[in-house]
Design a protein around this motif. Structure first.
Motif, short mmCIF file in Angstrom:
data_model
loop_
_atom_site.label_atom_id
_atom_site.label_comp_id
_atom_site.label_asym_id
_atom_site.label_seq_id
_atom_site.Cartn_x
_atom_site.Cartn_y
_atom_site.Cartn_z
N ALA A 99 43.24 40.72 25.28
CA ALA A 99 43.83 41.71 24.38
C ALA A 99 43.59 43.14 24.88
CB ALA A 99 43.27 41.55 22.97
N ARG A 100 42.42 43.37 25.43
CA ARG A 100 42.07 44.72 25.90
C ARG A 100 42.36 44.91 27.39
NH1 ARG A 100 36.02 44.90 24.19
NH2 ARG A 100 36.06 47.01 25.09
N ARG A 101 42.89 43.89 28.03
CA ARG A 101 43.33 43.94 29.43
C ARG A 101 42.21 44.37 30.39
NH1 ARG A 101 46.85 47.55 27.27
NH2 ARG A 101 48.73 46.74 26.28
N PHE A 102 41.12 43.64 30.36
CA PHE A 102 40.09 43.93 31.35
C PHE A 102 39.22 42.70 31.57
CE2 PHE A 102 37.17 44.37 27.82
CZ PHE A 102 35.91 44.12 28.36
N PHE A 103 38.56 42.69 32.73
CA PHE A 103 37.51 41.69 32.98
C PHE A 103 36.37 42.36 33.73
CE2 PHE A 103 40.63 40.83 36.45
CZ PHE A 103 39.82 41.06 37.57
N ARG A 104 35.18 41.79 33.57
CA ARG A 104 33.98 42.27 34.25
C ARG A 104 33.42 41.15 35.12
NH1 ARG A 104 29.53 43.23 32.02
NH2 ARG A 104 29.82 41.90 30.19
N TYR A 105 32.84 41.54 36.22
CA TYR A 105 32.27 40.54 37.12
C TYR A 105 31.06 41.10 37.85
CZ TYR A 105 34.72 42.95 40.94
OH TYR A 105 35.16 43.89 41.84
N GLU A 106 30.28 40.20 38.43
CA GLU A 106 29.12 40.56 39.23
C GLU A 106 29.27 39.99 40.63
OE1 GLU A 106 24.25 39.74 39.32
OE2 GLU A 106 25.54 38.71 37.85
N MET A 107 28.99 40.81 41.64
CA MET A 107 28.96 40.31 43.00
C MET A 107 27.62 39.64 43.25
SD MET A 107 29.43 42.27 46.68
CE MET A 107 30.96 43.04 46.20
N ASN A 108 27.67 38.44 43.80
CA ASN A 108 26.46 37.69 44.10
C ASN A 108 26.17 37.77 45.60
OD1 ASN A 108 28.10 35.58 41.86
ND2 ASN A 108 26.36 36.83 41.26
N ASP A 109 25.93 36.64 46.25
CA ASP A 109 25.66 36.67 47.68
C ASP A 109 26.89 37.16 48.45
OD1 ASP A 109 26.55 34.15 46.63
OD2 ASP A 109 26.48 33.37 48.67
N ASN A 110 26.64 37.91 49.51
CA ASN A 110 27.72 38.51 50.29
C ASN A 110 27.16 38.92 51.65
OD1 ASN A 110 27.17 41.73 50.28
ND2 ASN A 110 26.47 40.83 48.36
N ASN A 111 28.05 39.27 52.57
CA ASN A 111 27.61 39.69 53.91
C ASN A 111 27.90 41.16 54.16
OD1 ASN A 111 30.39 39.68 54.21
ND2 ASN A 111 30.35 38.71 56.24
N MET A 112 28.06 41.94 53.07
CA MET A 112 28.42 43.35 53.21
C MET A 112 27.26 44.29 52.91
SD MET A 112 32.22 43.19 51.49
CE MET A 112 31.70 42.13 50.13
N GLY A 113 26.10 43.73 52.59
CA GLY A 113 24.94 44.57 52.35
C GLY A 113 24.73 44.97 50.91
N PHE A 114 25.54 44.44 49.98
CA PHE A 114 25.37 44.79 48.58
C PHE A 114 24.22 44.02 47.96
CE2 PHE A 114 29.88 45.90 49.15
CZ PHE A 114 29.89 47.17 48.58
N GLY A 115 23.44 44.72 47.14
CA GLY A 115 22.46 44.08 46.29
C GLY A 115 23.09 43.89 44.92
N ALA A 116 22.49 44.48 43.89
CA ALA A 116 23.07 44.39 42.55
C ALA A 116 24.37 45.17 42.50
CB ALA A 116 22.08 44.93 41.51
N PHE A 117 25.43 44.52 42.06
CA PHE A 117 26.76 45.15 42.02
C PHE A 117 27.53 44.56 40.84
CE2 PHE A 117 31.22 45.65 42.80
CZ PHE A 117 31.38 46.81 43.54
N PHE A 118 27.92 45.42 39.91
CA PHE A 118 28.71 45.01 38.75
C PHE A 118 29.99 45.85 38.72
CE2 PHE A 118 24.39 43.91 37.76
CZ PHE A 118 24.47 42.71 37.09
N ALA A 119 31.08 45.24 38.32
CA ALA A 119 32.35 45.95 38.31
C ALA A 119 33.20 45.51 37.13
CB ALA A 119 33.10 45.72 39.62
N ALA A 120 34.14 46.36 36.79
CA ALA A 120 35.12 46.04 35.75
C ALA A 120 36.49 46.44 36.26
CB ALA A 120 34.81 46.79 34.45
N PHE A 121 37.48 45.63 35.93
CA PHE A 121 38.86 45.91 36.31
C PHE A 121 39.68 46.03 35.03
CE2 PHE A 121 43.19 44.98 37.55
CZ PHE A 121 43.32 45.72 38.70
N ARG A 122 40.44 47.12 34.89
CA ARG A 122 41.20 47.36 33.67
C ARG A 122 42.64 47.75 33.99
NH1 ARG A 122 37.31 48.35 29.62
NH2 ARG A 122 35.25 48.87 30.49
N VAL A 123 43.53 47.44 33.07
CA VAL A 123 44.91 47.94 33.11
C VAL A 123 45.15 48.65 31.79
CG1 VAL A 123 47.34 47.39 33.31
CG2 VAL A 123 45.66 46.04 34.59
#
Length: 201
Positions: A99-123
């Motif tokens: 209904a609010r047109r968004f989702f949130r996610y967390e990046m876990n293991d990766n090979n780009m050097g990120f540690g804790a990373f949280f993001a939201a995508f909205r329209v």
């Protein structure tokens, strides 16, 4: 560790009390599409590869299929072409609000050097009378060693601009395809009218 070997983990929201060193967002306008039209294309957590120009691979890695919170996707970028591995990451869906047109996610293991990373995508609907919509990508994360924040922002902006361009092309093509039968019907009706009104013997 193999990119596909360790997907999973408990669903957790970004710690609200944490003072994140890197917080930011990028925005890209899509004047040709309404917020509902764009969200219908971009809301699928497992379809990132269809819209991001530098992510050819995105698939379910663990959990139930999206939009179930806790599902994990595996994303892999375009190989750089110099023999180094492509960027990859596992990302866990934390929240999906249709209904609010968004989702949130967390990046876990990766090979780009990120540690804790949280993001939201909205329209969201674009401000002002012109109409259209805006795509918004927000992030909060720990600094990446050897990488300035500006480089991350530029990378997200370039990806979001590419997504906006693909959404625009898809929406305009879909509208043209939907209008084509009506145009054809109108031409047929005009031909019949010309025949009916013909003075030829």
């Amino acid at each position: 560790m193999d990119a596909e070997a360790s997907a999973g983990g408990a669903v957790a929201a970004a710690p609200q009390s944490k003072a994140w060193e890197w917080v930011g967002w990028v925005v890209s306008a899509v004047p040709a599409a309404t917020a509902d039209e764009a969200w219908a294309l971009l809301s699928d957590f497992l379809a990132f590869h269809r819209w991001h120009p530098r992510v050819p691979i995105c698939r379910l890695a663990a959990g139930a299929a999206a939009p179930a919170a806790g599902c994990v996707r595996y994303c892999e970028g375009t190989p750089p072409g110099d023999g180094t591995p492509a960027d990859w990451a596992h990302e866990t869906l934390l929240e999906h609000d249709q209904a609010r047109r968004f989702f949130r996610y967390e990046m876990n293991d990766n090979n780009m050097g990120f540690g804790a990373f949280f993001a939201a995508f909205r329209v969201v609907p674009a401000p002002g009378p012109a109409g259209g919509c805006e795509l918004r990508w927000e992030f909060q994360c720990e600094p990446v060693r050897g990488t300035p924040k500006e480089a991350l922002v530029a990378r997200l902006q370039a990806g979001l601009d590419g997504m906006a361009a693909r959404v625009r092309e898809h929406v305009l093509s879909a509208r043209a395809a939907a209008a084509a039968p009506n145009v054809a019907a109108g031409l047929e009706a005009a031909d019949e009218l010309r025949l009916d009104n013909s003075i030829a013997v």
